[in-house]
Motif scaffolding. Structure first.
Motif, mmCIF file in Angstrom:
data_model
loop_
_atom_site.group_PDB
_atom_site.id
_atom_site.type_symbol
_atom_site.label_atom_id
_atom_site.label_comp_id
_atom_site.label_asym_id
_atom_site.label_seq_id
_atom_site.Cartn_x
_atom_site.Cartn_y
_atom_site.Cartn_z
ATOM 1 N N SER A 1 0.833 -1.212 0.000
ATOM 2 C CA SER A 1 0.000 0.000 0.000
ATOM 3 C C SER A 1 0.869 1.264 0.000
ATOM 4 O O SER A 1 1.907 1.323 0.674
ATOM 5 C CB SER A 1 -0.915 0.019 1.225
ATOM 6 O OG SER A 1 -1.599 1.248 1.295
ATOM 7 N N LEU A 2 0.419 2.269 -0.787
ATOM 8 C CA LEU A 2 1.116 3.560 -0.803
ATOM 9 C C LEU A 2 0.715 4.430 0.376
ATOM 10 O O LEU A 2 1.320 5.472 0.612
ATOM 11 C CB LEU A 2 0.819 4.302 -2.107
ATOM 12 C CG LEU A 2 1.307 3.612 -3.379
ATOM 13 C CD1 LEU A 2 0.888 4.439 -4.603
ATOM 14 C CD2 LEU A 2 2.817 3.447 -3.349
ATOM 15 N N ASP A 3 -0.330 4.049 1.076
ATOM 16 C CA ASP A 3 -0.784 4.776 2.257
ATOM 17 C C ASP A 3 -0.187 4.144 3.502
ATOM 18 O O ASP A 3 -0.011 2.918 3.589
ATOM 19 C CB ASP A 3 -2.303 4.753 2.358
ATOM 20 C CG ASP A 3 -2.962 5.463 1.202
ATOM 21 O OD1 ASP A 3 -2.358 6.426 0.677
ATOM 22 O OD2 ASP A 3 -4.093 5.081 0.822
ATOM 23 N N ALA A 4 0.117 4.964 4.498
ATOM 24 C CA ALA A 4 0.641 4.461 5.768
ATOM 25 C C ALA A 4 -0.471 3.755 6.513
ATOM 26 O O ALA A 4 -1.531 4.337 6.753
ATOM 27 C CB ALA A 4 1.209 5.612 6.591
ATOM 28 N N PRO B 1 5.607 -0.380 5.348
ATOM 29 C CA PRO B 1 6.717 0.412 4.767
ATOM 30 C C PRO B 1 6.318 1.835 4.421
ATOM 31 O O PRO B 1 7.133 2.747 4.524
ATOM 32 C CB PRO B 1 7.083 -0.402 3.517
ATOM 33 C CG PRO B 1 6.717 -1.806 3.867
ATOM 34 C CD PRO B 1 5.470 -1.724 4.683
ATOM 35 N N ALA B 2 5.076 2.040 3.940
ATOM 36 C CA ALA B 2 4.652 3.409 3.606
ATOM 37 C C ALA B 2 4.684 4.298 4.844
ATOM 38 O O ALA B 2 5.018 5.499 4.771
ATOM 39 C CB ALA B 2 3.249 3.405 3.000
ATOM 40 N N ALA B 3 4.349 3.707 6.038
ATOM 41 C CA ALA B 3 4.414 4.473 7.279
ATOM 42 C C ALA B 3 5.856 4.795 7.623
ATOM 43 O O ALA B 3 6.166 5.884 8.127
ATOM 44 C CB ALA B 3 3.758 3.693 8.419
ATOM 45 N N GLU B 4 6.760 3.804 7.359
ATOM 46 C CA GLU B 4 8.174 4.073 7.614
ATOM 47 C C GLU B 4 8.651 5.261 6.774
ATOM 48 O O GLU B 4 9.370 6.130 7.258
ATOM 49 C CB GLU B 4 8.996 2.822 7.303
ATOM 50 C CG GLU B 4 8.761 1.660 8.274
ATOM 51 C CD GLU B 4 9.629 0.457 7.926
ATOM 52 O OE1 GLU B 4 9.892 0.255 6.724
ATOM 53 O OE2 GLU B 4 10.070 -0.236 8.852
ATOM 54 N N ARG B 5 8.249 5.290 5.440
ATOM 55 C CA ARG B 5 8.703 6.366 4.567
ATOM 56 C C ARG B 5 8.088 7.716 4.981
ATOM 57 O O ARG B 5 8.748 8.752 4.960
ATOM 58 C CB ARG B 5 8.322 6.060 3.119
ATOM 59 C CG ARG B 5 9.090 4.911 2.521
ATOM 60 C CD ARG B 5 8.882 4.876 1.007
ATOM 61 N NE ARG B 5 7.489 4.675 0.652
ATOM 62 C CZ ARG B 5 6.911 3.480 0.494
ATOM 63 N NH1 ARG B 5 7.633 2.378 0.665
ATOM 64 N NH2 ARG B 5 5.639 3.411 0.154
ATOM 65 N N MET B 6 6.816 7.722 5.320
ATOM 66 C CA MET B 6 6.108 8.976 5.589
ATOM 67 C C MET B 6 6.582 9.611 6.888
ATOM 68 O O MET B 6 6.789 10.841 6.959
ATOM 69 C CB MET B 6 4.592 8.741 5.642
ATOM 70 C CG MET B 6 3.777 10.031 5.767
ATOM 71 S SD MET B 6 2.017 9.761 5.454
ATOM 72 C CE MET B 6 1.576 8.799 6.880
ATOM 73 N N TYR B 7 6.818 8.760 7.948
ATOM 74 C CA TYR B 7 7.179 9.333 9.247
ATOM 75 C C TYR B 7 8.683 9.280 9.520
ATOM 76 O O TYR B 7 9.164 9.895 10.475
ATOM 77 C CB TYR B 7 6.442 8.599 10.365
ATOM 78 C CG TYR B 7 4.937 8.748 10.296
ATOM 79 C CD1 TYR B 7 4.347 9.978 10.547
ATOM 80 C CD2 TYR B 7 4.117 7.675 9.975
ATOM 81 C CE1 TYR B 7 2.969 10.132 10.474
ATOM 82 C CE2 TYR B 7 2.738 7.816 9.894
ATOM 83 C CZ TYR B 7 2.164 9.055 10.143
ATOM 84 O OH TYR B 7 0.806 9.210 10.071
ATOM 85 N N GLY B 8 9.416 8.477 8.692
ATOM 86 C CA GLY B 8 10.867 8.342 8.917
ATOM 87 C C GLY B 8 11.178 7.508 10.143
ATOM 88 O O GLY B 8 12.267 7.654 10.720
#
Length: 991
Positions: free
Chosen positions: A33-36, A51-58
């Motif tokens: 998913s592209l959404d967190a 993973p999208a949550a990892e990218r969005m929040y760092g």
């Protein structure tokens, strides 16, 4: 919305529980998913962190799983306020889901402290029994879109901003820079297809790359075809985008890896392309809707810039036309002066400047030929051979005579003669503009403008030339009218200045901006600049001069002079224009004299009505009063009357006579009998009045001042009556001063009056006494109205004086005195001396001596043994009885009747020696009875006397004088009756 509402760790959980296993399809969806996606237990302890949550929040999953969401990420409202977690949990528990936009701020990791704006969806997870087992949160990063939206708003403001005109290139470049800044794009390009295919704006691209993109020479190729649909949108890597291969290679050489391309559209057609490029793969690109909106705004801005450029070009042309039209308007203004040479020069200079000509002259038609009238350049003297010739020799004359306003011709062309063209060319002119001057449809002159350049270089179109021609014609017509206008202005100014009415001009702010001398005399100096509200008692008439529908507004008011004094006025307001500005012309009528005349008319009408009433009352009183007077005299002459009753009867006679005098005064007031006029010098008359009252004045310490000019005309008046009026007025003043117990002053002044063109004399009697109280001022001339104590006056002095003055054709009025006291004014007309009729001698017989001293009379013309019969006709029984006793005591035989019919029977059967007849009776009147007697016995009709309470009645006097009838005034005493009967019998014929 994955905040922890408890604020404490609920329990520890195995971090490995969130690890995604390859065999789970659901876990694969979460991972891809592209959404967190965040899954937590009911206490908001994280179990899944994709993973999208990892990218969005760092924040890696290894650090997130097992912690509460609120421990690693702060949650805020968009406004920046912290989220109310308790309220959010309560809402989630009641609805099972929540959707909204929030601001997340990581607490740890490389993005700590940086806001991420997310569209968040939170759903509770339940088991088969419906019990909550967890919370699922799906968060989509919309930070870029929100940022772009704000930039789009700025872009929209840029497109529609007013006040600064930008070129299409400036608009495109500013828009592209705004988009790149908002989206994080590394490069951008706006290409447009107007007259040519070109780059309107560029950013981050080398010129060589731009040249490759534009080398196709038109807006086409695979990219344009892909954008043909109205909602077409391309978001792709450069490697797969629909580009020409040479373009793809050039873009890749720039390091661009990802593209977003949208079309720039106007209704029905593609006008350009907007391209954004990123040098990284899969950037956080803006939404499709935002990009389409941005493209629409840029397309509109570019079209607006193009239109503005076209408008600006049109405006430049219009400004030139406006400048010329302003000059034309200036030409058509009425000249400020009436000198023809100055006017002509001004107009010629104006025409030359409008046309950008080199010289101008004017000519008039005189005896069928043009005659040079004025010029603005001495060189034009050499053009006389061209100008001064018969108008029939001008080839252009027919055109001008047909009403053409102007012509533009080349020198030496078919519209000029060879000789005239050579004369003009010798002065350096190559083109000539000719403007006809007309009076009605007749050509009366022309204006010529010379140009040193050929006709092709005279930049003026036919429409402008015709407009200038009409303006020139109007200008010279105005010059001709200037003299007439100036004369008209002078005439109307003279009317304004010399008008007897007060004229004032008010501006829209109700200030006086002009006033004529009559207004200054009425209101006082300093009127100019005064406020209208200061010139009227109460609220002034307020008019809106811009919306004043009625041409005339008339109203009555109380005017106030600048010194504070007031006067009645009538104001007429008219809308006028002065120098193009609306004003109000106020015409003020001073109603002081009119109001005074109306008051005098009302007073005269009131006094006339009172006079009629008094006359009737006096007549009705006379009959019983005659009985009282005569019976009281009979009682007094009774020899058997005791001494004490004789004394009382004397008092009765005295009071009866006093009553008779009062009634007589009433009749004097009411009947206003014609005065017996004689030429009288006013000074001598006033001195006689003062002489009669000298004792009163000296005894009461009253000084008298007399001011009578030597040239005052003599008056035709009844000296006795006017003396009575003056005595009444001066005596009243003396009594008023005496009652205050102090010395006083009376002033008698006479002047020529203003009424009737100076044909009156005004006599003013002024004193410094207490004045007349307000409650009796309106009743001063009403009979029996007096301010004196009982027994000191009857209240008839002023009313009788009023009647006497009215009988002379004049007026008597009271005027307030500025310093107190009372002022009475008499105004009498100055008349030429005329013969006046003498009154009937028996009109007012004097009161005779006591009837007891008049013995019965015998008459030689009647037999001694015959008792003399006297007929008495009266409808009052008391008077018949009284006259019967008086006649019987005098030795006559009275015949008493009450009606005219009965009296005529006596006359026919046994005629009496004389007749005493009442003038006014019910049924047959006295005059009707006399006429009937004259038909039966003309001699008896001459031994006839009328008894009346108003023997000075004009109709009665005229009747009596014409027929030789005697008059007996009521009330009468017995001696008067006896004397009158003796007179009647002396006129009896001898037997």
């Amino acid at each position: 919305m994955t905040a922890d509402p408890t604020g404490a760790r609920a329990h520890a959980i195995d971090r490995s529980a969130g690890v995604v296993t390859p065999g789970s399809l659901g876990d694969e969806v979460v991972r891809q998913s592209l959404d967190a996606i965040v899954v937590s237990d009911p206490a908001f302890v994280i179990g899944t962190w994709n993973p999208a949550a990892e990218r969005m929040y760092g924040i890696p999953a290894s650090e997130a799983i097992g912690d509460r969401f609120s421990d690693i990420v702060e949650t805020f409202e968009l406004t920046g306020e912290p989220l109310d977690s308790a309220a959010a949990v309560t809402l989630l528990g009641s609805t099972g889901s929540w959707r909204g936009r929030l601001r997340h701020r990581p607490r740890i990791g490389p993005r700590a402290g940086r806001d991420v704006i997310v569209d968040s969806v939170v759903v509770t997870l339940t088991d088969a029994a419906g019990a909550q087992i967890g919370v699922l949160g799906i968060n989509r990063d919309v930070t870029a879109s929100v940022s772009l939206e704000s930039e789009i708003a700025a872009l929209a403001a840029l497109v529609v901003a007013a006040g600064e005109v930008r070129s299409s290139t400036e608009i495109a470049q500013a828009s592209l820079e705004t988009l790149c800044r908002a989206t994080g794009a590394d490069a951008g390009l706006v290409t447009s297809m107007d007259s040519s295919y070109e780059a309107s704006a560029r950013l981050g691209l080398a010129p060589a790359t731009i040249e490759v993109i534009l080398s196709f020479g038109q807006l086409g190729g695979p990219l344009a075809r892909a954008l043909e649909a109205p909602d077409a949108y391309i978001s792709a890597d450069v490697a797969t985008a629909p580009l020409r291969e040479d373009v793809r290679a050039a873009v890749l050489a720039e390091g661009i890896r990802h593209l977003i391309v949208v079309g720039l559209r106007l209704p029905g057609r593609l006008t350009g392309i907007l391209s954004l490029g990123w040098r990284r793969e899969a950037p956080l690109e803006p939404s499709r809707a935002i990009m389409l909106q941005a493209a629409a705004l840029i397309a509109s801005s570019l079209e607006n810039a193009r239109l503005l450029a076209a408008v600006e070009a049109g405006l430049a042309e219009e400004r030139l036309l406006t400048r010329r039209m302003r000059a034309l308007v200036e030409l058509t203004r009425l000249p400020d002066v009436a000198r023809a040479d100055v006017d002509t020069s001004r107009v010629l200079v104006g025409v030359r400047q409008v046309l950008d000509g080199d010289a101008a002259l004017s000519a008039r038609v005189e005896n069928g030929a043009f005659v040079l009238e004025g010029m603005d350049d001495p060189r034009l003297e050499g053009a006389r051979p061209f100008i001064e010739r018969p108008i029939d020799e001008f080839p252009m004359t027919a055109t001008l005579q047909d009403g053409a306003p102007a012509l533009l011709i080349p020198v030496g062309g078919p519209m000029t003669t060879a000789e005239g063209g050579a004369a003009v060319a010798a002065q350096g002119f190559r083109t000539i503009a000719i403007f006809g001057l007309h009076e009605g449809e007749v050509l009366i002159g022309a204006v010529f403008v010379g140009f040193n350049r050929p006709i092709e270089q005279v930049e003026i179109d036919e429409r402008t030339l015709e407009a200038i021609g009409r303006s020139v014609d109007i200008s010279f017509a105005n010059r001709r009218l200037r003299e007439v206008v100036s004369a008209s202005e002078r005439r109307y100014r003279d009317l304004f200045e010399h008008s007897p009415e007060a004229l004032m001009v008010e501006d829209r702010h109700l200030r006086i901006v002009d006033a004529n001398p009559a207004a200054l005399r009425l209101f006082g100096e300093g009127l100019i600049g005064a406020e209208v509200r200061d010139l009227v008692e109460g609220e002034p008439i307020v008019v809106d001069v811009d919306r004043m529908a009625e041409p005339l507004i008339r109203d009555s008011a109380v005017g106030r002079r600048l010194d504070g004094s007031t006067f009645p006025e009538e104001v007429e307001l008219r809308r006028i224009e002065i120098d193009g500005e609306p004003h109000v012309l106020a015409i003020v009528h001073d109603l002081t004299d009119q109001v005074r005349m109306q008051e005098e008319l009302v007073q005269a009408q009131k006094m006339e009505a009172i006079g009629m009433l008094v006359a009737g009352v006096a007549h009705e009183l006379n009959n019983p009063l005659a009985s009282i007077v005569a019976f009281s005299q009979l009682i007094r002459t009774d020899p058997a009357l005791p001494a004490d009753l004789r004394t009382q009867s004397d008092l009765l006679v005295q009071e009866a006579n006093r009553t008779r005098v009062i009634v007589q005064n009433l009749l004097d007031f009411a009947r206003q009998r014609p005065p017996e006029r004689a030429r009288t010098e006013l000074r001598a008359l006033i001195e006689s009045v003062l002489g009669l009252q000298s004792y009163v004045f000296s005894h009461n310490r009253i000084s008298v001042e007399v001011a009578i000019p030597d040239d005052l005309p003599a008056l035709l008046v009844d000296r006795g009556q006017l003396q009575q009026v003056l005595i009444n007025l001066t005596f009243n003043s003396a009594q008023a001063i005496r009652d205050e117990g102090r010395p006083g002053r009376i002033r008698i002044a006479a002047t020529r009056g203003a009424a009737g063109g100076g044909r009156t004399v005004r006599i003013a009697i002024e004193d410094d006494g207490p004045g007349v109280s307000a409650e009796v001022r309106d009743r001063l001339f009403v009979p029996f109205v007096t301010t004196k104590p009982p027994g000191q006056g009857t209240g008839l002095g002023l009313s009788v004086s009023f009647g006497i003055v009215a009988g002379h054709g004049g007026t008597l009025r009271h005027e307030p005195s500025p310093g107190g006291g009372a002022t009475f004014v008499i105004e009498l007309p100055v008349e030429t001396e005329t013969e006046t009729e003498a009154p009937t001698s028996a009109a007012e017989p004097a009161v005779a001596a006591d009837a007891a001293n008049v013995p019965p009379l015998t008459h030689a013309r009647l037999p001694e043994d015959r008792r003399v019969r006297i007929l008495v006709l009266d409808d009052e029984a008391s008077l018949r009885e009284l006259l019967g006793r008086v006649l019987a005591r005098s030795g006559y035989e009275p015949v008493l009747v009450s009606t005219g019919a009965a009296a005529l029977d006596v006359v026919r059967s046994d005629p009496p020696a004389a007749i005493l007849c009442d003038h006014r009776m019910a049924g047959m009147s006295g005059t009707e009875f006399h006429t009937a007697v004259g038909e039966i016995d003309p001699d008896l009709a001459r031994r006839f006397a009328f008894m009346s309470g108003d023997v000075l009645n004009p109709e009665l006097r005229e009747f009596a004088q014409a027929r030789g009838v005697h008059l007996l005034s009521k009330p009468f005493d017995i001696a008067t009756v006896a004397a009158l009967v003796a007179t009647l019998l002396d006129e009896a014929p001898a037997s």
